[in-house]
Design an enzyme around this catalytic site. Sequence first.
Site, short mmCIF file in Angstrom:
data_model
loop_
_atom_site.label_atom_id
_atom_site.label_comp_id
_atom_site.label_asym_id
_atom_site.label_seq_id
_atom_site.Cartn_x
_atom_site.Cartn_y
_atom_site.Cartn_z
CE1 TYR A 1 -14.75 3.44 -3.56
CE2 TYR A 1 -12.96 3.49 -4.83
CZ TYR A 1 -13.56 3.40 -3.55
OH TYR A 1 -12.66 3.69 -2.42
CE LYS B 1 -6.30 1.93 -0.94
NZ LYS B 1 -7.08 1.59 0.22
CE LYS C 1 -3.73 2.29 2.36
NZ LYS C 1 -4.61 2.23 3.51
NE ARG D 1 -5.42 10.21 2.88
CZ ARG D 1 -4.29 10.26 2.41
NH1 ARG D 1 -3.88 11.70 2.05
NH2 ARG D 1 -3.37 9.22 2.45
NE ARG E 1 -3.18 8.06 6.63
CZ ARG E 1 -4.45 7.89 6.04
NH1 ARG E 1 -4.73 7.54 4.84
NH2 ARG E 1 -5.53 8.58 6.79
CD GLU F 1 5.95 -3.96 3.84
OE1 GLU F 1 5.36 -4.99 4.59
OE2 GLU F 1 6.49 -2.82 4.37
CB SER G 1 -10.97 7.33 -4.14
OG SER G 1 -9.77 7.91 -3.19
#
Length: 331
Positions: A319, A254, A202, A212, A223, A239, A280
């Site tokens: 979506y 992602k 991610k 958000r 982040r 990871e 998004s």
Amino acid sequence: MSSGYGEFPGTRPRRLRATPALRRMVAEHRVHPADLVLPAFVREGAAEPVPLASMPGVVQHTRDSLRKAAVEALEAGVSGIMLFGVPETKDAVGSAGTDPEGILQVAIRDVRAEVGEALVIMSDLCLDESTDHGHCGVLDGHGRVDNDATLARYAEMALVQAEAGARVLGPSGMMDGQIGHVRRALDEAGHQEVSLLAYTAKYTSAFYGPFRDAVESGLTGDRTTYQQDPANAREALRELALDLAEGADMVMVKPGLPYLDVLRRVADEVAVPVAAYQVSGEYAMIEAAAGQGWIERERAIDESLLAFKRAGADVVLTYWAVEAARRAARG
């Protein structure tokens, strides 16, 4: 008579592109409705669905409209629904995320009551939707995300989500050790049947902005200290190895389109299902360009989904899941 094609007149790849039926027959990759998962937001206290300006066609659901959306997804052939809760009250430790009566847990129970096991109910396991500072974990005295204290909160979240009826949990905070910690907590509580979808790679990305908005994030800072650096690809494999060793049942990359190279590398490495999240910002870009008449909307959506399949994704969170599933079912 010369064919005008040079030395090998019998070799014409275009023959297999001559008609729609022929192209369909020899297509190497297809998007099937069962490949798709619908992300959905539910807002505590909402009396009616709240449209999201940055994501045309997407809403913050009420509990009732979420139930209807789940049925609609099921009827379209979509395999799963990934739930995100938007609580009315947020605090420093994300209390709504571990409250059995928190909006996400209530929504999980609502959808389970509506569709049973016919639709895979997935839930986001992260604190960012319920913290007032918007970070994915709890903060230490210096305002930094405390990895190990956050793991304890994730274990609590996992239990209330599993008990509410989630079939797949998606630990998405990129805390070191999160998969192993959550797996142990679930197993010790008798939830061995609950699966973990690891957000393995991610990235700290500019493409999360509309999300958000959707969860009414109060993020301060960024982040970059815990999400993966966009400059790194090999790091994703590190990871990946850790998540698999800790017990991940599925893994994810992602965002999606900006990281197809990483998706391909992950898919080549594993024997577990691989997911990609069409986030998004990817959704918003296509909708915005289509709204201006600059691109063909449906073709752009379908082409983007094919890109994930071609790069090795077994599952795509999008979506457009319901719309794309209906179109795929029509052939």
